[in-house]
Design an enzyme around this catalytic site. Structure first.
Site, short mmCIF file in Angstrom:
data_model
loop_
_atom_site.label_atom_id
_atom_site.label_comp_id
_atom_site.label_asym_id
_atom_site.label_seq_id
_atom_site.Cartn_x
_atom_site.Cartn_y
_atom_site.Cartn_z
N LYS A 123 0.87 -1.18 0.00
CA LYS A 123 0.00 0.00 0.00
C LYS A 123 0.90 1.22 0.00
O LYS A 123 1.42 1.63 1.03
CB LYS A 123 -0.90 -0.02 1.25
N GLY A 163 6.25 5.25 8.70
CA GLY A 163 5.43 6.46 8.66
C GLY A 163 5.41 7.15 10.01
O GLY A 163 6.39 7.07 10.77
N SER A 164 4.30 7.80 10.31
CA SER A 164 4.23 8.63 11.51
C SER A 164 4.02 7.78 12.77
O SER A 164 3.47 6.68 12.70
CB SER A 164 3.09 9.64 11.38
N GLU A 202 1.89 8.40 15.13
CA GLU A 202 0.46 8.28 15.42
C GLU A 202 -0.14 7.10 14.67
O GLU A 202 -0.89 6.30 15.24
CB GLU A 202 -0.29 9.56 15.03
N GLY A 244 1.54 4.58 13.36
CA GLY A 244 2.18 3.36 13.86
C GLY A 244 1.49 2.86 15.12
O GLY A 244 1.26 1.66 15.29
N GLU A 282 8.77 1.47 11.50
CA GLU A 282 9.89 2.39 11.39
C GLU A 282 9.26 3.78 11.40
O GLU A 282 8.59 4.16 10.44
CB GLU A 282 10.67 2.08 10.10
N CYS A 323 13.31 10.26 7.78
CA CYS A 323 13.02 9.89 9.17
C CYS A 323 14.25 10.07 10.04
O CYS A 323 14.14 10.43 11.20
CB CYS A 323 12.48 8.47 9.25
N GLU A 333 9.00 15.91 15.66
CA GLU A 333 9.48 15.73 14.29
C GLU A 333 8.79 16.74 13.38
O GLU A 333 7.56 16.85 13.37
CB GLU A 333 9.19 14.31 13.81
#
Ligand code: NAI
Ligand code: MG
Length: 498
Positions: free
Chosen positions: A194, A247-248, A250, A252, A269, A303, A400
């Site tokens: 995705k 990704g972020s 939140e 995750g 990650e 990241c 971040e």
């Protein structure tokens, strides 16, 4: 495709052809529209204009893909020998190399990374990652354990974890997808990819190349769509065995909460707020150049970006002047302008997010020494930005930003440094610039970070695990550790004395 593309941007004929075709889901060996018939738009961040309309996968499409992925897992893919899996991954790497020019242009149109960087800096790493894991495919072996029990043999067998959903972000679309797909396929898993809604195009190209390489249908399927539809449906689906996510924080966390319902394996990650530490004894020119590229590479949308600069007080002014100078040398512009050294951000939302943080920092007493502005109304541009004097509690120091913004803080001594460097919920990476090996050894031991770079920044390699401590995630991409995350261990107890 829009007129804007043909007017402004010089791309290969193959890329124009790719953009003219309908961008459909890859399910089995078919390219199909979504059941709903819905599409979403992907934009070119260099111009803000529409690049393509893309089929938008939702629950029914996820159902189809999971069913086919499981059939392939238990059927056609299982029948492929381990060495043949390796050969197929090498073949895919060869096709990526052969089409690297087109792939790089497509990727840079979609995400705004300067096309030379994508072509020469990133695409070779994508092919190399497939080749590295191709080498593992026939080296996955088990072991036996001597329990001392008479008449009992215990054998450990490694098996693919199953159907993997790889949910990836937009900052390095092909690279992030490859970091999940290559080890998963080497391990014998099947993958549903995705891509991020901002950058679906090269994921689809990769899916087509996998079929061309001879990887059986259903082994790598591609479902573009939004996070809350396609992504959420994959995370909830009981037929998915593992989620591999970048990704972020939140998202995750949200994924982990849902995945626990069916005890899916999850590797994450996530973000970072990584420190670049510059000691007074460092090679200052090297430190300035590396720390500047550590934050400004890919417009800071990395990241592991070195977004906190910690500089020993006696050299603080020199280093900050150097970083400001490096920032002001940067040519911000279209990914397709050869003069560009930093492309746009991914989206107008990201520009708002970055400028919001800079305004917050100003409000907290931070001083913006250079940058701090969005430029060019037609693309999503933000100037490289250096902030000093923000208090350690300010959100600009702690959170971040994912943009070209570095916050600099002085430190007095190495004793006071470690606490400062580790004063973050994140633990993805850190860099240390020093000529004194005692400093680098001491600090690299106590820094809570998954990667520590000494006198350099940002290196990655397929054989080297990459991932985070603390809130930066769980699990590693790259190396043997990555492969292990796509394998289950089965202990087989055989009583041979019955
Ligand atoms: P995001 O975490 O929302 O997106 C990453 C991927 O997750 C995309 O494919 C998205 O479609 C998918 N997703 C979103 N919601 C989902 C859900 N509920 N279930 C399943 N999948 C879902 O990140 P976004 O919004 O693009 O960027 C926001 C911030 O996240 C950035 O400013 C940055 O701080 C951070 N980020 C970190 C990245 C990293 O490499 N660690 C990469 C991208 C973003
Ligand atoms: Mg796009």
């Amino acid at each position: 495709m829009t007129e804007a593309l043909s007017a402004e941007i010089d791309v290969l004929p193959e890329v124009r052809e790719t953009l003219k075709r309908p961008q459909l889901l890859i399910i089995g060996d078919h390219e199909v529209a979504a059941h709903s018939g819905e599409t979403f738009d992907t934009l070119n961040p260099s111009t803000g204009s529409l690049l393509a309309r893309v089929a938008h996968a939702d629950r029914d499409d996820v159902d189809d893909a999971v069913r086919i992925a499981r059939a392939a897992l238990e059927g056609s893919w299982r029948m492929v020998t381990a060495s043949e899996r390796g050969r197929l991954l090498n073949k895919l790497a060869d096709l990526i190399d052969a089409q690297a020019g087109e792939l790089a242009q497509l990727e840079s149109l979609d995400n705004g990374t300067p096309v030379g960087v994508t072509r020469n800096g990133l695409l070779p790493g994508v092919a190399a990652h497939f080749r590295y894991f191709a080498g593992w495919a026939d080296k996955i072996d088990g072991t036996t354990i001597d329990t001392g029990m008479p008449g009992m043999s215990v054998q450990l067998q490694r098996e693919p974890v199953g159907v993997v959903a790889a949910i990836v972000p937009w900052n390095f679309p092909l690279t992030m997808a490859t970091w999940k797909i290559a080890p998963a396929l080497a391990a014998g898993c099947t993958v549903i990819l995705k891509p991020a809604e901002q950058t679906p195009l090269t994921a689809l190209a990769l899916g087509r190349l996998a079929l061309e390489a001879g990887i059986p249908p259903g082994v790598l399927q591609v479902l573009p769509g939004l996070g809350e539809t396609a992504g959420a449906a994959l995370v909830e689906h009981p037929g998915v065995d593992k989620i591999a996510f970048t990704g972020s924080v939140e998202v995750g966390q949200a994924i982990s909460r849902v995945a626990v319902g069916t005890m899916k394996r999850v590797s994450l990650e996530l973000g970072g707020k990584s420190p670049s530490i510059i000691m007074a004894d460092a090679d200052i020119n090297l430190a300035i150049a590396s720390a500047a590229s550590g934050i400004f590479f890919n417009s800071g949308q990395v990241c592991s970006a070195g977004s906190r600069l910690l500089v020993q007080s006696s050299v603080f002014d020199d280093v900050i002047n150097g970083i400001v100078g490096a920032a002001e040398q940067i040519r911000v512009g279209s990914a397709f302008d050869p003069a560009t050294t930093m492309g746009p951000l991914i989206s107008s939302e990201q520009v708002d997010r970055v400028s919001g943080y800079v305004e917050l920092g100003r409000g907290d007493g931070g001083r913006v020494l250079t940058g701090g502005t969005a430029t060019n109304p037609n693309g999503f541009y933000y100037q490289p930005t250096v902030v000093v004097d923000a208090p350690a509690t300010s959100r600009i120091v702690r959170e971040e930003i994912f943009g070209p913004v570095v916050v600099a803080q002085p430190f007095e001594s190495i004793e006071s440094l470690a606490d400062k460097a580790n004063d973050s919920p994140f633990g993805l990476a850190a860099a240390i610039f020093t000529r004194d090996a005692r400093n680098s050894h001491h600090l690299s031991r106590i820094l809570k970070a998954g990667s520590v770079w000494v006198n350099c920044y940002g290196y990655v390699h397929p054989a080297v695990p990459f991932g985070g401590f603390k809130m930066s995630g769980a699990g590693r991409d790259g190396g043997r550790e990555s492969l292990d995350q796509y394998l289950e261990t089965k202990a087989i107890w055989t009583n041979y004395a019955w």
